[in-house]
Design a protein around this motif. Structure first.
Motif, PDB file in Angstrom:
ATOM      1  N   GLY A   1       0.818  -1.213   0.000  1.00 48.81           N
ATOM      2  CA  GLY A   1       0.000   0.000   0.000  1.00 48.81           C
ATOM      3  C   GLY A   1       0.849   1.259   0.000  1.00 48.81           C
ATOM      4  N   THR A   2       0.219   2.349   0.379  1.00 46.93           N
ATOM      5  CA  THR A   2       0.895   3.638   0.331  1.00 46.93           C
ATOM      6  C   THR A   2       1.335   4.062   1.734  1.00 46.93           C
ATOM      7  OG1 THR A   2      -1.235   4.725   0.558  1.00 46.93           O
ATOM      8  CG2 THR A   2      -0.417   4.428  -1.678  1.00 46.93           C
ATOM      9  N   ILE A   3       2.203   5.043   1.780  1.00 48.07           N
ATOM     10  CA  ILE A   3       2.654   5.570   3.066  1.00 48.07           C
ATOM     11  C   ILE A   3       1.597   6.548   3.557  1.00 48.07           C
ATOM     12  CG2 ILE A   3       4.435   6.937   4.223  1.00 48.07           C
ATOM     13  CD1 ILE A   3       6.402   5.866   2.140  1.00 48.07           C
ATOM     14  N   PRO A   4       1.001   6.311   4.741  1.00 45.25           N
ATOM     15  CA  PRO A   4      -0.087   7.197   5.174  1.00 45.25           C
ATOM     16  C   PRO A   4       0.407   8.609   5.477  1.00 45.25           C
ATOM     17  CG  PRO A   4       0.429   5.601   6.896  1.00 45.25           C
ATOM     18  CD  PRO A   4       1.274   5.240   5.712  1.00 45.25           C
ATOM     19  N   GLU A   5      -0.385   9.547   5.032  1.00 49.60           N
ATOM     20  CA  GLU A   5      -0.105  10.970   5.244  1.00 49.60           C
ATOM     21  C   GLU A   5       0.037  11.297   6.736  1.00 49.60           C
ATOM     22  OE1 GLU A   5      -1.626  13.380   2.389  1.00 49.60           O
ATOM     23  OE2 GLU A   5      -0.165  14.812   3.189  1.00 49.60           O
ATOM     24  N   THR A   6      -0.703  10.527   7.570  1.00 46.39           N
ATOM     25  CA  THR A   6      -0.716  10.822   9.013  1.00 46.39           C
ATOM     26  C   THR A   6       0.658  10.624   9.652  1.00 46.39           C
ATOM     27  OG1 THR A   6      -1.492   8.572   9.384  1.00 46.39           O
ATOM     28  CG2 THR A   6      -3.150  10.296   9.420  1.00 46.39           C
ATOM     29  N   LEU A   7       1.579   9.924   8.977  1.00 46.10           N
ATOM     30  CA  LEU A   7       2.918   9.772   9.555  1.00 46.10           C
ATOM     31  C   LEU A   7       3.557  11.131   9.798  1.00 46.10           C
ATOM     32  CD1 LEU A   7       4.929   6.788   8.063  1.00 46.10           C
ATOM     33  CD2 LEU A   7       3.385   6.870   9.993  1.00 46.10           C
ATOM     34  N   ALA A   8       3.143  12.124   9.020  1.00 49.08           N
ATOM     35  CA  ALA A   8       3.689  13.474   9.184  1.00 49.08           C
ATOM     36  C   ALA A   8       3.332  14.050  10.550  1.00 49.08           C
ATOM     37  CB  ALA A   8       3.169  14.379   8.079  1.00 49.08           C
ATOM     38  N   ASN A   9       2.349  13.455  11.229  1.00 44.72           N
ATOM     39  CA  ASN A   9       1.979  13.924  12.569  1.00 44.72           C
ATOM     40  C   ASN A   9       2.892  13.347  13.644  1.00 44.72           C
ATOM     41  OD1 ASN A   9      -0.178  14.549  10.826  1.00 44.72           O
ATOM     42  ND2 ASN A   9      -1.543  14.774  12.569  1.00 44.72           N
ATOM     43  N   MET A  10       3.834  12.496  13.261  1.00 46.48           N
ATOM     44  CA  MET A  10       4.800  11.993  14.245  1.00 46.48           C
ATOM     45  C   MET A  10       5.896  13.042  14.344  1.00 46.48           C
ATOM     46  SD  MET A  10       4.885   7.986  13.138  1.00 46.48           S
ATOM     47  CE  MET A  10       5.428   7.299  14.697  1.00 46.48           C
ATOM     48  N   SER A  11       5.628  14.062  15.117  1.00 46.30           N
ATOM     49  CA  SER A  11       6.436  15.279  15.043  1.00 46.30           C
ATOM     50  C   SER A  11       7.801  15.157  15.709  1.00 46.30           C
ATOM     51  CB  SER A  11       5.657  16.440  15.646  1.00 46.30           C
ATOM     52  OG  SER A  11       5.225  16.069  16.930  1.00 46.30           O
ATOM     53  N   ASN A  12       8.088  14.018  16.342  1.00 44.29           N
ATOM     54  CA  ASN A  12       9.409  13.842  16.964  1.00 44.29           C
ATOM     55  C   ASN A  12      10.311  12.903  16.176  1.00 44.29           C
ATOM     56  OD1 ASN A  12       9.047  15.378  19.512  1.00 44.29           O
ATOM     57  ND2 ASN A  12       7.356  13.955  19.722  1.00 44.29           N
ATOM     58  N   LEU A  13       9.838  12.477  15.016  1.00 46.32           N
ATOM     59  CA  LEU A  13      10.546  11.479  14.226  1.00 46.32           C
ATOM     60  C   LEU A  13      11.920  11.989  13.778  1.00 46.32           C
ATOM     61  CD1 LEU A  13       9.460   8.708  13.457  1.00 46.32           C
ATOM     62  CD2 LEU A  13       8.761   9.644  11.266  1.00 46.32           C
TER      63      LEU A  13
ATOM     64  N   GLY B   1       3.051   4.128  -4.741  1.00 45.24           N
ATOM     65  CA  GLY B   1       2.449   5.458  -4.700  1.00 45.24           C
ATOM     66  C   GLY B   1       3.432   6.535  -4.310  1.00 45.24           C
ATOM     67  N   GLN B   2       2.873   7.707  -4.082  1.00 39.38           N
ATOM     68  CA  GLN B   2       3.688   8.881  -3.780  1.00 39.38           C
ATOM     69  C   GLN B   2       4.092   8.893  -2.310  1.00 39.38           C
ATOM     70  OE1 GLN B   2       3.831  12.150  -5.804  1.00 39.38           O
ATOM     71  NE2 GLN B   2       3.619  10.691  -7.477  1.00 39.38           N
ATOM     72  N   VAL B   3       5.258   9.445  -2.040  1.00 43.04           N
ATOM     73  CA  VAL B   3       5.638   9.715  -0.653  1.00 43.04           C
ATOM     74  C   VAL B   3       4.962  11.030  -0.277  1.00 43.04           C
ATOM     75  CG1 VAL B   3       7.537  10.143   0.925  1.00 43.04           C
ATOM     76  CG2 VAL B   3       7.873   8.638  -1.035  1.00 43.04           C
ATOM     77  N   PRO B   4       4.110  11.041   0.764  1.00 44.67           N
ATOM     78  CA  PRO B   4       3.449  12.312   1.120  1.00 44.67           C
ATOM     79  C   PRO B   4       4.501  13.383   1.433  1.00 44.67           C
ATOM     80  CG  PRO B   4       2.558  10.475   2.403  1.00 44.67           C
ATOM     81  CD  PRO B   4       3.757   9.956   1.674  1.00 44.67           C
ATOM     82  N   SER B   5       4.391  14.519   0.741  1.00 44.49           N
ATOM     83  CA  SER B   5       5.436  15.541   0.874  1.00 44.49           C
ATOM     84  C   SER B   5       5.478  16.103   2.293  1.00 44.49           C
ATOM     85  CB  SER B   5       5.196  16.666  -0.129  1.00 44.49           C
ATOM     86  OG  SER B   5       3.919  17.209   0.112  1.00 44.49           O
ATOM     87  N   SER B   6       4.352  15.987   3.025  1.00 37.50           N
ATOM     88  CA  SER B   6       4.302  16.520   4.389  1.00 37.50           C
ATOM     89  C   SER B   6       5.329  15.837   5.295  1.00 37.50           C
ATOM     90  CB  SER B   6       2.893  16.343   4.956  1.00 37.50           C
ATOM     91  OG  SER B   6       2.435  15.026   4.727  1.00 37.50           O
TER      92      SER B   6
END
Ligand SMILES: *[C@@H]1O[C@H](CO)[C@@H](O)[C@H](O)[C@H]1NC(C)=O
Ligand SMILES: *[C@@H]1O[C@H](CO)[C@@H](O)[C@H](O)[C@H]1NC(C)=O
Ligand SMILES: *[C@@H]1O[C@H](CO)[C@@H](O)[C@H](O)[C@H]1NC(C)=O
Ligand SMILES: *[C@@H]1O[C@H](CO)[C@@H](O)[C@H](O)[C@H]1NC(C)=O
Ligand SMILES: *[C@@H]1O[C@H](CO)[C@@H](O)[C@H](O)[C@H]1NC(C)=O
Length: 214
Positions: free
Chosen positions: A159-171, A183-188
Motif C-alpha cells: 500500500g501507500t505511506i499514510p499521510e498521518t505519519l507526518a503527525n509523528m512530530s518527533n521522528l 504510490g507517492q511519498v506524502p510531501s508533508s
C-alpha cells in the motif's frame, strides 16, 4: 423501601461494577507479565529460548530481553532482536503502557501490526526491520507521536505511506525501505522538523539526508 435498603442496593450495584471496571483498566507489573506471556504463547522457532526463560517463577524484569524502570517497576524496554523467533504480535503488547523501546528486528514475525500498539504513548523507539510483517503501514502509527526511530525496513508491507505519519512530530529516523510500498511519498513527511534521515524504497530507492539542517 427504606433508606437502608436503598443504600445497600446502591452498594450492591456499585461495588461489583467498580471492581470490574478497575480490573479492566489497571495496568501494573502483573498486566505487563500477562501481556508478555500472551506474546510468548504465540512464538515458536527452533531456537526459541522464551519457554524456558519467561517463567512466572522469576520476576518479569529478569526475563531475557525485558528491562524495567527503576522508579516505576514496569516494563520499559523489550529487545528480542536476532533471536530467530517466529510468530505474530498480539494486541496485548498494547498494555505495556510504560514501554519506551520495542525492538523485534531480525526475526520471523509475520501478520499485521495490531492497532493496540497505538496505545503505547510513551514509545520512543520502534524497530521491526527484517521480519515478514504484512498489511498496510497503519495510519494509527501517528498516535505514538513521541517515536523518534521508526524502522520497519525489509518486511512485506504493502500500500501507500499514510499521510498521518507526518503527525509523528518527533521522528528523527524513518526507514520503510525494502517493502512492497507504492504510490507517492506524502510531501508533508519531509516537513517534520526533527527528521534526520529517511530511507524509503518504493519503485526506486530514495535516501534523503536532512542532517545538515539538524
Ligand atoms: C533468563 O535469561 C536471563 C538473561 O540471559 C538470565 O539472567 C536469567 O537467569 C534467565 N532465567 C532463567 C529462569 O533461566
Ligand atoms: C537491542 O539489542 C541489540 C544487541 O543485542 C542492540 O544492538 C540494539 O541496539 C538493541 N536495541 C535497542 C532499541 O536498544
Ligand atoms: C490487555 O490487552 C488485552 C487485549 O488487547 C485485553 O483483553 C486485556 O483485558 C488487557 N488488559 C490487561 C490488564 O491485561
Ligand atoms: C495531522 O496533522 C495535520 C496538520 O499537520 C492535521 O490537519 C490533521 O488533523 C492531523 N491528523 C491527525 C489524524 O491527527
Ligand atoms: C541508502 O541507505 C542504505 C542504508 O540505509 C544504503 O545501503 C544504500 O546504499 C543507500 N542508497 C543510496 C542510493 O545511497
Amino acid at each position: 423501601m427504606n433508606y437502608n435498603t436503598c443504600f445497600h442496593l446502591l452498594l450492591a450495584l456499585f461495588i461489583p461494577c467498580s471492581v470490574l471496571c478497575l480490573a479492566m483498566t489497571v495496568r501494573n507489573l502483573n498486566s505487563d507479565q500477562f501481556a508478555l506471556l500472551e506474546f510468548k504463547d504465540r512464538i515458536a522457532g527452533p531456537q526459541n529460548v522464551l519457554p524456558n526463560n519467561w517463567t512466572v517463577s522469576t520476576s518479569v524484569c529478569n526475563w531475557i530481553g525485558v528491562s524495567c524502570g527503576i522508579l516505576h517497576k514496569r516494563v520499559t524496554a523489550l529487545n528480542l532482536t536476532s533471536m530467530n523467533l517466529r510468530g505474530t504480535i498480539p494486541p496485548h503488547l498494547g498494555n505495556l503502557s510504560f514501554l519506551l523501546s520495542l525492538d523485534l528486528s531480525s526475526n520471523h514475525f509475520y501478520g499485521h501490526l495490531p492497532k493496540e500498539l497505538g496505545q503505547l504513548h510513551r514509545l520512543r523507539i520502534l524497530r521491526l526491520s527484517y521480519n515478514r510483517l504484512n498489511g498496510e503501514i497503519p495510519s494509527w502509527l501517528w498516535n505514538i507521536h513521541r517515536v523518534r526511530r521508526l524502522e520497519m525496513k525489509n518486511n512485506n508491507f504493502i500500500g501507500t505511506i499514510p499521510e498521518t505519519l507526518a503527525n509523528m512530530s518527533n521522528l528523527e529516523i524513518l526507514n520503510l525501505g525494502l517493502n512492497q510500498l507504492s504510490g507517492q511519498v506524502p510531501s508533508s513527511i519531509f516537513k517534520i522538523s526533527s527528521l534526520k534521515a529517511i530511507s524509503l524504497c518504493l519503485m526506486i530507492c530514495v535516501n534523503v539526508s536532512t542532517s545538515s539542517q539538524a
